[in-house]
Design a protein around this motif. Sequence first.
Motif: not given
Length: 318
Positions: A18-23
Amino acid sequence: MRQRFGRRVQKIPLDAGFSCPNRDGTLSRHGCVFCNPMGSGSGFLEKGLSIAEQWDFWRDIHVKKHGLSLFTAYLQSYSNTFGPVEKLADALAGLDGLPGLTCLALGTRPDCLDAAKLDLLAAQKERLGLGEIFLELGLQSSNDATLIHINRGHDSAAFAEAAGAAAERGLTVVAHVMAGLPAPDGREGLEELLTTVDFVNALPVRGIKFHNLFVCRGTQLSRWFEEGRYTPPTQDEYLSWLGEAVMRLDPKTVIHRLNGNPAQGELVAPEWAGNMRRLHNAVRDHFEQNNLWQGKRNRAELGPPAWFEAGFGPGEDV
């Protein structure tokens, strides 16, 4: 966990990609000011290891070293509900058939949850035969001004909404809280930490992780530290704040952690945060020497609750 399952249940960290919406640009490309570029994960998926292979790697270590047989799958890296619900479903399907799987813990952000994802998570308890599903939500602070300052990307209301919706579905909500965060007027201290504990106490949160904020390499916080714009708490400050926070905490809220541990090579400051064993001993000594226990501020005359005793059995009323 020992009281419930009769033996130790070991967490196994898993990287599900997974990734992150803040990145990734959804909210920001810079991340929270304290978060290292690896997102507190192992990076094993990038190294080509599937979920099952990661599981086998860590499980074999714990079986051979400690003779353990029960495990919690911990989807840890980044925000594990970010993206379409199908991505989450694929990650959860990867847990099928893992030997010794007993519980699921999943780390994410409160703004990466919706009804479909929460419903999907709730359905896994029966599908996988799990004893518990822990939904670990990053709060860090209940102070919205601080959350803006650290580039968090959501406010405290988002956490409250997500915690309520998750609890309604039978998910065990665990809040992540940080002590010593940089704030617009300097740095959060005891007052802000206690306000955050009060905020958590008022919500259907059944677990909490306390973290001492330390400075990681490659972060905005490390640049602020180098520029003299941020000073992390001393060990004595953290022990004092932690003791007061724990005494303020609802005694039915399970404490999952009392400190954070930097990964090898990532710590910039303070030095004391890098010695896990010494810090654990310092926390234990501080609580014992000062007769501190969870919930003491609100029930000193009653003494510690019965379920803190080692002999308290599974299923007994709390």
